[in-house]
Motif scaffolding. Structure first.
Motif, mmCIF file in Angstrom:
data_model
loop_
_atom_site.group_PDB
_atom_site.id
_atom_site.type_symbol
_atom_site.label_atom_id
_atom_site.label_comp_id
_atom_site.label_asym_id
_atom_site.label_seq_id
_atom_site.Cartn_x
_atom_site.Cartn_y
_atom_site.Cartn_z
ATOM 1 N N VAL A 191 65.102 -16.948 -99.411
ATOM 2 C CA VAL A 191 65.666 -18.271 -99.115
ATOM 3 C C VAL A 191 66.021 -18.416 -97.635
ATOM 4 N N PHE A 192 66.128 -17.296 -96.919
ATOM 5 C CA PHE A 192 66.311 -17.304 -95.470
ATOM 6 C C PHE A 192 65.551 -16.121 -94.891
ATOM 7 N N LYS A 193 64.958 -16.321 -93.719
ATOM 8 C CA LYS A 193 64.296 -15.224 -93.025
ATOM 9 C C LYS A 193 64.417 -15.414 -91.521
ATOM 10 N N ALA A 194 64.339 -14.318 -90.794
ATOM 11 C CA ALA A 194 64.266 -14.322 -89.336
ATOM 12 C C ALA A 194 63.801 -12.943 -88.906
ATOM 13 N N GLU A 195 63.294 -12.865 -87.706
ATOM 14 C CA GLU A 195 62.783 -11.597 -87.189
ATOM 15 C C GLU A 195 63.246 -11.390 -85.752
ATOM 16 N N ILE A 196 63.290 -10.153 -85.343
ATOM 17 C CA ILE A 196 63.459 -9.810 -83.931
ATOM 18 C C ILE A 196 62.057 -9.550 -83.412
ATOM 19 N N GLY A 197 61.486 -10.550 -82.763
ATOM 20 C CA GLY A 197 60.091 -10.469 -82.367
ATOM 21 C C GLY A 197 59.841 -9.520 -81.219
ATOM 22 N N ALA A 198 60.761 -9.460 -80.264
ATOM 23 C CA ALA A 198 60.641 -8.567 -79.113
ATOM 24 C C ALA A 198 61.990 -7.907 -78.901
ATOM 25 N N MET A 249 67.986 -19.621 -74.951
ATOM 26 C CA MET A 249 69.401 -19.440 -75.247
ATOM 27 C C MET A 249 69.720 -17.964 -75.437
ATOM 28 N N ALA A 250 70.989 -17.604 -75.174
ATOM 29 C CA ALA A 250 71.387 -16.206 -75.288
ATOM 30 C C ALA A 250 72.875 -16.115 -75.605
ATOM 31 N N MET A 251 73.266 -14.980 -76.165
ATOM 32 C CA MET A 251 74.680 -14.690 -76.389
ATOM 33 C C MET A 251 74.841 -13.185 -76.546
ATOM 34 N N ASP A 252 76.008 -12.673 -76.155
ATOM 35 C CA ASP A 252 76.266 -11.242 -76.295
ATOM 36 C C ASP A 252 77.682 -10.966 -76.787
ATOM 37 N N GLY A 253 78.278 -11.968 -77.431
ATOM 38 C CA GLY A 253 79.615 -11.801 -77.984
ATOM 39 C C GLY A 253 79.623 -12.019 -79.480
ATOM 40 N N ARG A 254 80.811 -12.129 -80.044
ATOM 41 C CA ARG A 254 80.949 -12.344 -81.471
ATOM 42 C C ARG A 254 80.442 -13.732 -81.860
ATOM 43 N N HIS A 271 73.672 -8.027 -85.852
ATOM 44 C CA HIS A 271 72.905 -6.778 -85.851
ATOM 45 C C HIS A 271 72.475 -6.421 -84.427
ATOM 46 N N LEU A 272 72.010 -7.411 -83.690
ATOM 47 C CA LEU A 272 71.554 -7.156 -82.322
ATOM 48 C C LEU A 272 72.708 -6.785 -81.402
ATOM 49 N N VAL A 273 73.759 -7.595 -81.419
ATOM 50 C CA VAL A 273 74.850 -7.421 -80.461
ATOM 51 C C VAL A 273 75.730 -6.235 -80.827
ATOM 52 N N ASN A 274 76.163 -6.183 -82.069
ATOM 53 C CA ASN A 274 77.103 -5.145 -82.482
ATOM 54 C C ASN A 274 76.408 -3.857 -82.915
ATOM 55 N N GLY A 275 75.263 -4.006 -83.570
ATOM 56 C CA GLY A 275 74.570 -2.824 -84.062
ATOM 57 C C GLY A 275 73.693 -2.144 -83.030
ATOM 58 N N LEU A 276 73.013 -2.940 -82.217
ATOM 59 C CA LEU A 276 72.049 -2.383 -81.266
ATOM 60 C C LEU A 276 72.499 -2.482 -79.809
ATOM 61 N N GLY A 293 72.815 -17.021 -91.659
ATOM 62 C CA GLY A 293 71.759 -16.015 -91.638
ATOM 63 C C GLY A 293 71.412 -15.585 -90.232
ATOM 64 N N THR A 294 71.262 -16.560 -89.322
ATOM 65 C CA THR A 294 70.989 -16.221 -87.933
ATOM 66 C C THR A 294 72.150 -15.448 -87.330
ATOM 67 N N ALA A 295 73.378 -15.823 -87.694
ATOM 68 C CA ALA A 295 74.550 -15.089 -87.215
ATOM 69 C C ALA A 295 74.494 -13.625 -87.637
ATOM 70 N N ALA A 296 73.961 -13.364 -88.827
ATOM 71 C CA ALA A 296 73.839 -11.976 -89.292
ATOM 72 C C ALA A 296 72.865 -11.191 -88.414
ATOM 73 N N VAL A 297 71.755 -11.825 -88.017
ATOM 74 C CA VAL A 297 70.783 -11.157 -87.152
ATOM 75 C C VAL A 297 71.380 -10.956 -85.759
ATOM 76 N N VAL A 298 72.109 -11.960 -85.269
ATOM 77 C CA VAL A 298 72.783 -11.822 -83.976
ATOM 78 C C VAL A 298 73.761 -10.655 -84.008
#
Length: 284
Positions: free
Chosen positions: A204-211, A131-136, A244-249, A237-242
């Motif tokens: 209480v929540f975790k996730a990583e950017i593995g690659a 799965m993938a996304m590049d929007g809000r 960071h990836l889409v908007n921050g990076l 929580g996952t939305a926060a990581v998304v």
């Protein structure tokens, strides 16, 4: 460039041809692209080898088959003939990889060639939507999810271990007492790719950017503490990581998930992820 058992070992002079394969499907190839962009194709720097299928049209500069052999065996492209050549090469040495992972057609086709020698597998996950996304994001971002600080590894590590045991079905601390897994987690934290929501000193929540390639970031290790599940922490929580990836990076956010994990699929779709391919994983 060396030749062995019907597959070619690629080197830096093959970079343009490899780059063309990786660019053709940047989401599916993120794990390999992230390595190649940093290390090139030299096996020592890459931490593994890149193989190309041997065929008569090699002079055209196109690669009909490509496979990474390292901590994981990742066939990215190849028909039945190419997969046979990869299997021939893999079987000439002791198996060192912990899994066979990548596009399902190539993974399952290669596993057909390897199962007689390498089987039985601990588990075969044949259907994992990519799965993938590049929007809000379509759900609210959890403002308390943030990058983990190096000083917080002792609080973060138990959650990472719990996630691994739950998801993979094996103890990452077995064998060397957890030294290598701790080092990997420490590397993710140091690079700003481990995220968590802390309540007090508890994760209480975790996730990583593995690659993380130049265009795509692959999210992994999404986990919510069992007593906090069902409250939307995984989605926000996952939305926060998304974000960071889409908007921050400026990357496309991606992940893959087991098709039988209906709650996770529903959560990712609610966030805004759409299926763009299909992965498979063979666990040893």
């Amino acid at each position: 460039m060396l030749r062995l058992a019907g597959a070619r070992l690629l080197g830096d002079r093959d970079f343009a041809a490899v780059r063309a394969v990786l660019a053709a499907d940047p989401v599916a190839s993120c794990m390999v692209s992230a390595r190649v962009e940093v290390a090139g194709l030299d096996p020592w720097r890459l931490g593994g080898e890149l193989w190309a299928a041997d065929y008569r049209g090699w002079g055209s500069g196109r690669l009909p088959g490509l496979c990474f052999s390292g901590p994981n065996l990742i066939p990215l492209r190849g028909n039945a003939s190419a997969l046979r050549s990869f299997a021939d090469r893999a079987l000439r040495r002791q198996r060192l990889c912990s899994s066979l992972v990548g596009p399902s057609e190539q993974v399952l086709g290669l596993w057909d060639q390897l199962a007689g020698e390498w089987g039985p597998a601990r588990e075969v996950r044949e259907d994992q939507p990519l799965m993938a996304m590049d929007g809000r994001t379509e759900v609210a971002v959890d403002p308390l999810v943030r990058p983990v600080r190096p000083s917080e590894i002792e609080q973060y590590l138990p959650a990472a271990i719990a996630m691994f045991v739950e998801e993979v079905g094996a103890d990452p601390c077995a064998g060397d007492g957890g030294a290598s897994y701790r080092a990997r987690v420490a590397e993710l934290i140091a690079s700003g790719r481990a995220f968590a929501r802390f309540e007090g000193r508890e994760v209480v929540f975790k996730a990583e950017i593995g690659a993380l390639s130049r265009t795509v970031g692959q999210i992994q290790g999404v986990w919510v503490r069992p007593d906090r599940r069902g409250r939307g922490l995984g989605r926000s929580g996952t939305a926060a990581v998304v974000s960071h990836l889409v908007n921050g990076l400026g990357r496309t956010a991606s992940l893959y998930v087991n098709s039988f994990n209906s709650p996770a699929l529903a959560a990712y779709r609610a966030i805004g992820f759409r299926q763009v391919g299909r992965y498979a994983t063979v666990l040893f």
